[in-house]
Design a protein around this motif. Structure first.
Motif, PDB file in Angstrom:
ATOM      1  N   LEU A 122       0.814  -1.223   0.000  1.00  0.00           N
ATOM      2  CA  LEU A 122       0.000   0.000   0.000  1.00  0.00           C
ATOM      3  C   LEU A 122       0.843   1.267   0.000  1.00  0.00           C
ATOM      4  N   GLY A 123       2.161   1.103   0.032  1.00  0.00           N
ATOM      5  CA  GLY A 123       3.039   2.275   0.001  1.00  0.00           C
ATOM      6  C   GLY A 123       3.233   2.890   1.380  1.00  0.00           C
ATOM      7  N   GLN A 124       3.495   4.226   1.397  1.00  0.00           N
ATOM      8  CA  GLN A 124       3.729   4.908   2.673  1.00  0.00           C
ATOM      9  C   GLN A 124       2.495   5.751   3.013  1.00  0.00           C
ATOM     10  N   ASN A 125       2.511   6.311   4.234  1.00  0.00           N
ATOM     11  CA  ASN A 125       1.482   7.259   4.658  1.00  0.00           C
ATOM     12  C   ASN A 125       0.081   6.648   4.533  1.00  0.00           C
ATOM     13  N   VAL A 126      -0.068   5.444   5.054  1.00  0.00           N
ATOM     14  CA  VAL A 126      -1.323   4.702   4.859  1.00  0.00           C
ATOM     15  C   VAL A 126      -2.235   4.857   6.090  1.00  0.00           C
ATOM     16  N   PRO A 127      -3.421   5.442   5.919  1.00  0.00           N
ATOM     17  CA  PRO A 127      -4.338   5.586   7.060  1.00  0.00           C
ATOM     18  C   PRO A 127      -4.950   4.233   7.473  1.00  0.00           C
ATOM     19  N   PRO A 128      -5.391   4.123   8.729  1.00  0.00           N
ATOM     20  CA  PRO A 128      -5.945   2.856   9.221  1.00  0.00           C
ATOM     21  C   PRO A 128      -7.038   2.280   8.306  1.00  0.00           C
ATOM     22  N   ASP A 129      -7.944   3.136   7.825  1.00  0.00           N
ATOM     23  CA  ASP A 129      -9.049   2.650   6.984  1.00  0.00           C
ATOM     24  C   ASP A 129      -8.575   1.957   5.718  1.00  0.00           C
ATOM     25  N   ARG A 130      -7.468   2.491   5.171  1.00  0.00           N
ATOM     26  CA  ARG A 130      -6.931   1.925   3.928  1.00  0.00           C
ATOM     27  C   ARG A 130      -6.371   0.512   4.195  1.00  0.00           C
ATOM     28  N   PHE A 131      -5.724   0.338   5.350  1.00  0.00           N
ATOM     29  CA  PHE A 131      -5.234  -1.003   5.717  1.00  0.00           C
ATOM     30  C   PHE A 131      -6.417  -1.972   5.798  1.00  0.00           C
ATOM     31  N   ASP A 153       3.511   6.290  16.649  1.00  0.00           N
ATOM     32  CA  ASP A 153       3.001   5.296  17.616  1.00  0.00           C
ATOM     33  C   ASP A 153       1.478   5.244  17.677  1.00  0.00           C
ATOM     34  N   SER A 154       0.847   6.441  17.710  1.00  0.00           N
ATOM     35  CA  SER A 154      -0.615   6.453  17.843  1.00  0.00           C
ATOM     36  C   SER A 154      -1.275   5.879  16.586  1.00  0.00           C
ATOM     37  N   HIS A 155      -0.631   6.071  15.428  1.00  0.00           N
ATOM     38  CA  HIS A 155      -1.195   5.533  14.184  1.00  0.00           C
ATOM     39  C   HIS A 155      -1.062   4.007  14.148  1.00  0.00           C
ATOM     40  N   VAL A 156       0.049   3.519  14.699  1.00  0.00           N
ATOM     41  CA  VAL A 156       0.221   2.060  14.779  1.00  0.00           C
ATOM     42  C   VAL A 156      -0.902   1.499  15.657  1.00  0.00           C
ATOM     43  N   GLN A 157      -1.080   2.144  16.804  1.00  0.00           N
ATOM     44  CA  GLN A 157      -2.091   1.676  17.761  1.00  0.00           C
ATOM     45  C   GLN A 157      -3.499   1.692  17.136  1.00  0.00           C
ATOM     46  N   GLN A 158      -3.813   2.799  16.465  1.00  0.00           N
ATOM     47  CA  GLN A 158      -5.152   2.913  15.840  1.00  0.00           C
ATOM     48  C   GLN A 158      -5.354   1.861  14.754  1.00  0.00           C
ATOM     49  N   THR A 159      -4.292   1.626  13.971  1.00  0.00           N
ATOM     50  CA  THR A 159      -4.426   0.677  12.864  1.00  0.00           C
ATOM     51  C   THR A 159      -4.611  -0.742  13.398  1.00  0.00           C
ATOM     52  N   VAL A 160      -3.791  -1.105  14.382  1.00  0.00           N
ATOM     53  CA  VAL A 160      -3.909  -2.465  14.934  1.00  0.00           C
ATOM     54  C   VAL A 160      -5.311  -2.632  15.527  1.00  0.00           C
ATOM     55  N   ARG A 161      -5.754  -1.619  16.264  1.00  0.00           N
ATOM     56  CA  ARG A 161      -7.076  -1.708  16.900  1.00  0.00           C
ATOM     57  C   ARG A 161      -8.173  -1.854  15.844  1.00  0.00           C
ATOM     58  N   ALA A 162      -8.075  -1.049  14.777  1.00  0.00           N
ATOM     59  CA  ALA A 162      -9.102  -1.099  13.723  1.00  0.00           C
ATOM     60  C   ALA A 162      -9.207  -2.504  13.134  1.00  0.00           C
ATOM     61  N   ILE A 163      -8.058  -3.133  12.930  1.00  0.00           N
ATOM     62  CA  ILE A 163      -8.090  -4.483  12.336  1.00  0.00           C
ATOM     63  C   ILE A 163      -8.622  -5.503  13.343  1.00  0.00           C
ATOM     64  N   LYS A 164      -8.096  -5.422  14.560  1.00  0.00           N
ATOM     65  CA  LYS A 164      -8.493  -6.410  15.570  1.00  0.00           C
ATOM     66  C   LYS A 164      -9.972  -6.276  15.958  1.00  0.00           C
ATOM     67  N   GLU A 165     -10.519  -5.053  15.882  1.00  0.00           N
ATOM     68  CA  GLU A 165     -11.927  -4.873  16.260  1.00  0.00           C
ATOM     69  C   GLU A 165     -12.882  -5.101  15.088  1.00  0.00           C
ATOM     70  N   SER A 166     -12.320  -5.320  13.893  1.00  0.00           N
ATOM     71  CA  SER A 166     -13.180  -5.555  12.720  1.00  0.00           C
ATOM     72  C   SER A 166     -13.615  -7.016  12.692  1.00  0.00           C
ATOM     73  N   GLU A 167     -14.471  -7.347  11.724  1.00  0.00           N
ATOM     74  CA  GLU A 167     -14.942  -8.730  11.598  1.00  0.00           C
ATOM     75  C   GLU A 167     -13.794  -9.684  11.246  1.00  0.00           C
ATOM     76  N   MET A 168     -12.639  -9.112  10.792  1.00  0.00           N
ATOM     77  CA  MET A 168     -11.491  -9.954  10.422  1.00  0.00           C
ATOM     78  C   MET A 168     -10.575 -10.230  11.612  1.00  0.00           C
ATOM     79  N   GLY A 169     -10.873  -9.552  12.716  1.00  0.00           N
ATOM     80  CA  GLY A 169      -9.969  -9.547  13.867  1.00  0.00           C
ATOM     81  C   GLY A 169      -9.483 -10.905  14.338  1.00  0.00           C
ATOM     82  N   GLY A 170     -10.372 -11.891  14.334  1.00  0.00           N
ATOM     83  CA  GLY A 170      -9.981 -13.201  14.842  1.00  0.00           C
ATOM     84  C   GLY A 170      -9.098 -13.971  13.870  1.00  0.00           C
ATOM     85  N   ARG A 171      -9.140 -13.599  12.608  1.00  0.00           N
ATOM     86  CA  ARG A 171      -8.455 -14.396  11.589  1.00  0.00           C
ATOM     87  C   ARG A 171      -7.148 -13.741  11.101  1.00  0.00           C
ATOM     88  N   VAL A 172      -7.236 -12.422  10.858  1.00  0.00           N
ATOM     89  CA  VAL A 172      -6.073 -11.741  10.271  1.00  0.00           C
ATOM     90  C   VAL A 172      -5.037 -11.429  11.360  1.00  0.00           C
TER      91      VAL A 172
END
Ligand code: B1M
Length: 213
Positions: A122-131, A153-172
């Protein structure tokens, strides 16, 4: 000075053509491409970073050195052996929001591809939603984040949280690396599955995460 010392010097001085010629010469002299990258090209950029901190070098020169280093890596890419022909899984990879550093991420991508993984870069400067979107779109097995700036750091935290709290969280699975991060922060604070200190460890940990599923 030997070829590899001259190569390190050329990258530090941002002499792209000379660095590329020296890379070619080092290969002809029998140097291993992984060793050229890990033993000489990365240390050249580390030295540039130190000079930047001491105000002996500035952003434009740092950029030219980075471009020289990347050109040498591109030259070595075809020489990095493909170890597996079959696809081992899909990894969505990017540098977090606000961060334009991509050399480490590009190395991770190169090693993953040479180890048989599919990579959506996805390149650089990737917002959580794009991940998140890309993980859905590519049906990713792993999302990999790279972060070089402490302000990321806060962007890492937000991105990880967004993925883990999504419907994919248990698998990805989520793995993070980059100079600004530590294992403790990534795993204990952000809730990622793994931290990797370098590209080679990243590939190994991704393989382990997928094996244990
Ligand atoms: Co900047 N920069 N930079 N920079 N830069 C650093 C990171 C810095 C440490 C320099 C310093 O002060 N010593 C410092 C950050 C300080 C901090 O936050 N604590 C810094 C700064 C301050 C900045 C700017 C703010 C400067 C300014 O404008 N005043 C600015 C920020 C721009 C932005 O992002 N918004 C900036 C800009 C730049 C350039 C554009 C000029 C250029 C980047 C070009 C590019 O990437 N295309 C640049 C460079 C080259 C560096 C240094 C010198 C080198 C980075 C690098 O590519 N290293 C760097 C100093 C340093 O790191 N020693 C510095 C080689 C690369 C292979 O290492 O990316 O760490 P790295 O990847 C490693 C591991 O971390 C790991 O594997 C790789 C090794 O195998 N890894 C992963 C990385 N991602 C991974 C993901 C994984 C697994 C492993 O799994 C998913």
């Amino acid at each position: 000075m030997g070829t590899l010392d001259l190569l390190k010097q050329a990258v530090m001085e941002g002499k792209r053509k000379e660095a590329m010629q020296l890379t070619q010469r080092a290969v002809e002299e029998g140097a291993d491409p992984h060793e050229i990258i890990n033993g000489w090209l990365i240390p050249a950029l580390n030295a540039v970073g130190e000079k930047f901190e001491k105000r002996e070098m500035f952003v434009p020169e740092m950029m030219i050195s980075a471009k020289s280093m990347q050109a040498c890596v591109d030259l070595l890419k075809p020489l990095i052996k493909r170890e597996q022909a079959v696809a081992r899984g899909t990894v969505v990879l990017g540098t977090v929001f606000g961060d334009l550093h991509d050399i480490g991420k590009n190395l991770v991508k190169m090693l993953l591809e040479s180890s048989g993984f599919q990579v959506a870069d996805l390149g650089q400067n990737v917002p959580p939603d794009r991940f998140l979107e890309a993980a859905r779109e590519h049906n990713a097995d792993v999302v990999g984040l790279s972060s070089l700036l402490t302000t990321g750091d806060s962007h890492v935290q937000q991105t990880v949280r967004a993925i883990k709290e999504s419907e994919m969280g248990g698998r990805v699975k989520v793995i993070c690396g980059g100079a600004a991060l530590t294992s403790k922060f990534v795993v204990e604070v952000c809730g990622a599955d793994a931290y990797a200190k370098d590209a080679a460890e990243g590939v190994k940990k991704i393989a382990d995460l997928l094996q244990n599923r």
